[in-house]
Write an enzyme that holds these catalytic residues in place. Structure first.
Site, PDB file in Angstrom:
ATOM      1  N   SER A   1      26.345  -2.917 -60.214  1.00  0.00           N
ATOM      2  CA  SER A   1      25.930  -2.360 -58.922  1.00  0.00           C
ATOM      3  C   SER A   1      27.111  -1.909 -58.072  1.00  0.00           C
ATOM      4  O   SER A   1      27.785  -0.959 -58.420  1.00  0.00           O
ATOM      5  CB  SER A   1      25.058  -3.376 -58.163  1.00  0.00           C
ATOM      6  OG  SER A   1      24.182  -4.040 -59.031  1.00  0.00           O
TER       7      SER A   1
ATOM      8  N   HIS B   1      22.218   1.117 -61.022  1.00  0.00           N
ATOM      9  CA  HIS B   1      20.835   1.192 -60.515  1.00  0.00           C
ATOM     10  C   HIS B   1      20.860   1.525 -59.031  1.00  0.00           C
ATOM     11  O   HIS B   1      21.880   1.351 -58.372  1.00  0.00           O
ATOM     12  CB  HIS B   1      20.098  -0.133 -60.778  1.00  0.00           C
ATOM     13  CG  HIS B   1      20.624  -1.293 -59.998  1.00  0.00           C
ATOM     14  ND1 HIS B   1      19.883  -1.945 -59.049  1.00  0.00           N
ATOM     15  CD2 HIS B   1      21.833  -1.887 -59.992  1.00  0.00           C
ATOM     16  CE1 HIS B   1      20.616  -2.903 -58.520  1.00  0.00           C
ATOM     17  NE2 HIS B   1      21.807  -2.899 -59.081  1.00  0.00           N
TER      18      HIS B   1
END
Lengths: 77, 242
Positions: free
Chosen positions: B127, B150
């Site tokens: 992330s 993501h």
């Protein structure tokens, strides 16, 4: 707050943003540097944060957050 | 100054610096707080900065989270940049992500340093760990390390209006812009990875393992500690040669 993480928010903040436990800290001066510490017992403190504007203080190994320092109260000061 | 400040004096112990005592102190730190004291290597011109667990932002996370605090890292980076003894920075990452603002703040600090820097992704650089891993001059990923790409998400109040989507889009753009500016992955490729379905169990996105991250141009090379240090020393040499 925007979290960008693979961990579920339920694990990070199990009680949401409302009931986070407040850690009791106090401010002390140690070797001329202001520190925010958590009292472990009467003599030992865990460093939580360095309250200094001198960037060099942040590289001192003995002052890294989590380090335990031993102090005695000095009534003369 | 702060009025309720208590003044303390360090306890004088004649044998305080003996190996036995410092060993006990180190063991205590690991036991009580899970923070190891890194052994001090003399005449070392490389500073190793480890980013582990959650990157903590403006809200103090509950104690079950292992965190990296930005208010400590940022002044450290200033000190590294200013220090006459430190020539290079090795950034070791094993992070699950965390606060967007804090992650981007650290990434921007590292990317604008004048001293050579090399990152090494071990275990995971997920992330917000992705912009961190690309913020250095050169990047390595261990063959078994993973990176999850993501979209961002939010905690707290979300209002169901188009503006919320617009806001989210802007926040996502900040992360995407940083990654594309500091690595050779293209915006289209990164967006494709971000919105891919069928790879993650309860989210959209992609998991990249070792070599995959290099093939997409996100990370420069697959390697380990030896490669990272060799590269950093090479970059330091180049800078000194100029």
């Amino acid at each position: 707050m925007i979290l960008h993480t693979i961990i579920s928010p339920d694990y990070i903040l199990p009680n949401g943003l409302n009931n986070t436990e407040i850690v009791k800290t106090q401010e002390i001066e140690y070797k001329g540097i202001m520190l925010e510490v958590i009292e472990l017992d009467k003599k030992t403190y865990a460093i939580n944060r360095i309250l200094s504007t001198n960037p060099k203080d942040f590289l001192k190994l003995e002052l890294q957050p989590g380090a335990i320092i031993e102090l005695t109260f000095n009534s003369q000061d | 100054m702060i009025s309720d400040t208590q003044k303390f004096k360090s306890e004088e112990e004649p044998n305080k610096n003996s190996p036995e005592v410092s060993q006990n102190a180190a063991a205590n730190n690991i036991k009580e707080l899970g923070t190891p004291n890194i052994p001090l290597v003399k005449n070392n011109n490389i500073h190793c900065l480890t980013i582990i667990g959650q990157i903590e932002g403006h809200i103090v996370l509950p104690p079950q989270n292992k965190t990296t605090k930005y208010e400590h890292i940022i002044p450290q980076l200033v000190a590294i940049e200013e220090s006459s003894e430190i020539d290079g920075l090795l950034l070791v990452l094993n992070t699950v992500g965390g606060d967007v603002e804090a992650g981007l703040a650290i990434s921007e600090m590292i990317s604008t340093m004048s001293k050579p820097s090399v990152s090494l992704v071990l275990g995971g650089g997920h992330s917000i760990g992705v912009p961190l891993s690309v913020s250095t001059n050169f990047s390595f990923i261990a063959p078994t390390a993973t990176m999850t790409i993501h979209p961002i998400r939010m905690t707290g109040l979300v209002i169901g209006v188009p503006q919320t989507y617009e806001y989210f889009n802007k926040m996502q753009e900040r992360v995407v812009n940083f990654i594309t500016d500091h690595s050779s992955i293209t915006r289209d490729q990164l967006n494709e990875l971000l919105f891919r379905t069928g790879e993650l169990a309860n989210d959209i996105g992609t998991v990249l393992i070792g070599e995959d991250a290099v093939s997409y141009g996100l990370i420069k090379e697959v390697g380990g500690l030896k490669n990272a240090l060799t590269k950093l020393k090479e970059l330091i040499g180049e800078k000194k040669g100029v």
